[in-house]
Design a protein around this motif. Structure first.
Motif, short mmCIF file in Angstrom:
data_model
loop_
_atom_site.label_atom_id
_atom_site.label_comp_id
_atom_site.label_asym_id
_atom_site.label_seq_id
_atom_site.Cartn_x
_atom_site.Cartn_y
_atom_site.Cartn_z
N ARG A 87 8.05 93.29 -27.49
CA ARG A 87 6.87 93.80 -28.17
C ARG A 87 6.91 95.32 -28.30
O ARG A 87 7.53 96.01 -27.47
CB ARG A 87 5.59 93.38 -27.46
CG ARG A 87 5.36 91.88 -27.51
CD ARG A 87 4.12 91.47 -26.73
NE ARG A 87 3.87 90.05 -26.87
CZ ARG A 87 3.14 89.51 -27.84
NH1 ARG A 87 2.56 90.29 -28.74
NH2 ARG A 87 2.95 88.21 -27.90
N ARG A 88 6.22 95.83 -29.27
CA ARG A 88 6.20 97.26 -29.53
C ARG A 88 5.18 97.96 -28.63
O ARG A 88 4.38 97.32 -27.95
CB ARG A 88 5.93 97.53 -31.01
CG ARG A 88 7.01 96.93 -31.91
CD ARG A 88 6.71 97.11 -33.38
NE ARG A 88 7.67 96.37 -34.19
CZ ARG A 88 8.82 96.87 -34.63
NH1 ARG A 88 9.16 98.11 -34.36
NH2 ARG A 88 9.63 96.13 -35.38
N ASP A 103 3.80 90.05 -39.40
CA ASP A 103 4.48 90.55 -40.60
C ASP A 103 5.35 89.46 -41.24
O ASP A 103 5.42 89.35 -42.47
CB ASP A 103 5.36 91.75 -40.24
CG ASP A 103 4.53 93.00 -39.96
OD1 ASP A 103 3.38 93.06 -40.42
OD2 ASP A 103 5.05 93.92 -39.29
N PRO A 125 8.87 87.83 -31.12
CA PRO A 125 8.72 88.98 -32.01
C PRO A 125 10.04 89.50 -32.58
O PRO A 125 10.07 90.03 -33.70
CB PRO A 125 8.06 90.03 -31.11
CG PRO A 125 7.31 89.23 -30.10
CD PRO A 125 8.18 88.04 -29.83
N SER A 127 1.24 88.55 -32.26
CA SER A 127 2.22 89.64 -32.25
C SER A 127 2.32 90.24 -33.64
O SER A 127 2.26 89.52 -34.65
CB SER A 127 3.58 89.12 -31.80
OG SER A 127 4.60 90.03 -32.11
N SER A 136 11.33 88.07 -37.80
CA SER A 136 11.79 88.67 -39.06
C SER A 136 13.07 88.03 -39.59
O SER A 136 13.12 87.62 -40.76
CB SER A 136 11.96 90.18 -38.89
OG SER A 136 12.44 90.77 -40.08
N ASP A 149 4.94 91.67 -35.11
CA ASP A 149 6.16 91.29 -35.82
C ASP A 149 6.07 89.87 -36.35
O ASP A 149 6.53 89.59 -37.47
CB ASP A 149 7.37 91.44 -34.88
CG ASP A 149 7.72 92.89 -34.64
OD1 ASP A 149 8.19 93.56 -35.57
OD2 ASP A 149 7.51 93.37 -33.52
N THR A 189 4.85 101.91 -33.16
CA THR A 189 5.76 100.84 -33.58
C THR A 189 7.13 100.94 -32.89
O THR A 189 8.05 100.20 -33.23
CB THR A 189 5.97 100.89 -35.11
OG1 THR A 189 6.50 102.17 -35.47
CG2 THR A 189 4.66 100.67 -35.83
#
Length: 385
Positions: free
Chosen positions: A380-381, A287, A250, A282, A254, A284, A350
């Motif tokens: 993880r969030r 996204d 995660p 997950s 990005s 992230d 988040t």
């Protein structure tokens, strides 16, 4: 000269009586003194159990005055002073113990350790370091090294921290490879600030070799390579990080997507992230997939379809809010207000939360700002914990 034996015979019982009276007086005095100290001691202990620290300190001071040679009372009193934040008084108690010539070696080492803790709590790091170094080769050696490690971290003296961590690791007091990798990453950050990128790259490569499973060295190295214009190497570094640190995906997703765009590796990155997402969903990673999917030629699934798929697998308010953001509602005029309320509601979900102390933050930290614990933030969030 002739001695009259009758006087001697008469004097013997008298001397015996006097000796007996004197011994009884000594025993009574000893009993009285021994009764006074335990009475004050137990009184202090009772106050301590009832969390009445002021009264406990007064009782222990009385006990110490009645029996100044009792080292245990001094230790109890010094620890109480430290817990109350009265570090100067705690230092005086432990220095008094160390000044005694009749103190046993074990108690002397114990007093030295207690004095070092007093200095640490008071923030007198130089004095604390000197006191802790005197504990090398004693039963308090491991505790002293851990305290030294915390002190060096607090003062950001990473080379000294690394030396102590290596000693602890060599003495089998735990696995400190992860910490050593963090220290090398901090060293690299300093080198970058001082415009020495070659030294930073060397430190980060050493960190990867020290702790191959750690995610931070590869993330920092990829960022440095990207800033130097080498997006291809940055992407390759993070692709290897996914295999080495699967639990940190995660955090990797990005920047992996970002470097994939610059390196022209969007198709490969999308396939890599989709494979990992199927194994461990997950937000992230999701996204990053949506970002890459939007720029790819693939028609299905659409970016927004991914959020629906995620909701089928995981009940996620964050995913629902992102899906609704692109959805046309029946009463579209109220969409901005609804979206604003949803975005406000998902903000706490988040964040990242320290597993050691519960400290929450918007960004991920390698060392918790609250309790100073390393690697205590999961990748993880909050919503996914």
């Amino acid at each position: 000269m002739n001695f009259d034996l009758s006087w001697i015979l008469l004097g013997l019982p008298f001397a015996f009586v006097l000796g007996w009276i004197a011994s009884r007086m000594d025993i009574r005095q000893l009993r009285f003194e021994n009764q006074q100290a335990p009475k004050a001691y137990f009184k202090g202990l009772n106050f301590l159990l009832n969390e009445q620290q002021d009264e406990a300190i007064d009782a222990f001071i009385e006990a110490v005055q009645n029996d100044p040679d009792t080292s245990e009372l001094h230790f109890a009193l010094g620890n109480l002073f430290r817990r109350r934040g009265e570090y100067e008084r705690a230092v005086r108690v432990h220095e008094h113990l160390l000044s005694r010539g009749d103190l046993s070696l074990a108690d002397r080492q114990r007093a030295q350790h207690a004095l070092a803790l007093d200095y640490l709590k008071a923030g007198l790091l130089d004095r604390a370091e000197a006191a802790l170094l005197k504990l090398e080769g004693t039963p308090f050696e491991a505790q002293a090294r851990l305290s030294l490690l915390a002190s060096y971290e607090r003062s950001r003296d990473w080379p000294q921290a690394a030396l102590v961590a290596q000693k602890l690791d060599a003495s089998k007091k735990g696995n400190f490879q992860g910490r050593l990798a963090h220290y090398l990453c901090e060293k690299a950050a300093t080198s970058i600030t001082q415009q020495r990128p070659e030294d930073a790259v060397a430190a980060l490569n050493e960190a990867i070799a020290t702790a191959p499973e750690a995610a931070r060295p590869r993330l920092d190295l990829a960022r440095l390579l990207s800033n130097q214009g080498n997006a291809q190497a940055a992407y390759a570094t993070l692709a290897m990080a996914i295999d080495a640190s699967p639990s940190a995906i995660p955090l990797i997703a990005s920047p992996l997507a970002e470097y994939a765009f610059s390196a022209g590796q969007t198709t490969d990155a999308l396939q890599l992230l989709r494979t990992n997402y199927e194994a461990a969903p997950s937000l992230d990673v999701l996204d990053a997939i949506v970002l890459l999917q939007a720029s790819s030629d693939a028609a299905s699934p659409t970016p927004r379809d991914w959020y629906v798929r995620h909701l089928e697998r995981e009940p996620s308010l964050v995913a629902a809010a992102k899906w609704i953001a692109g959805e046309k509602l029946e009463h579209e005029q109220f969409h901005p207000q609804v979206q604003r309320a949803l975005d406000h509601a998902v903000k706490p979900l988040t964040r990242y939360r320290c597993a050691a102390c519960g400290f929450e933050a918007k960004q991920h930290f390698w060392q918790c700002p609250g309790c100073q614990t390393w690697d205590s933030y999961p990748a993880r969030r909050v919503e996914e914990l």
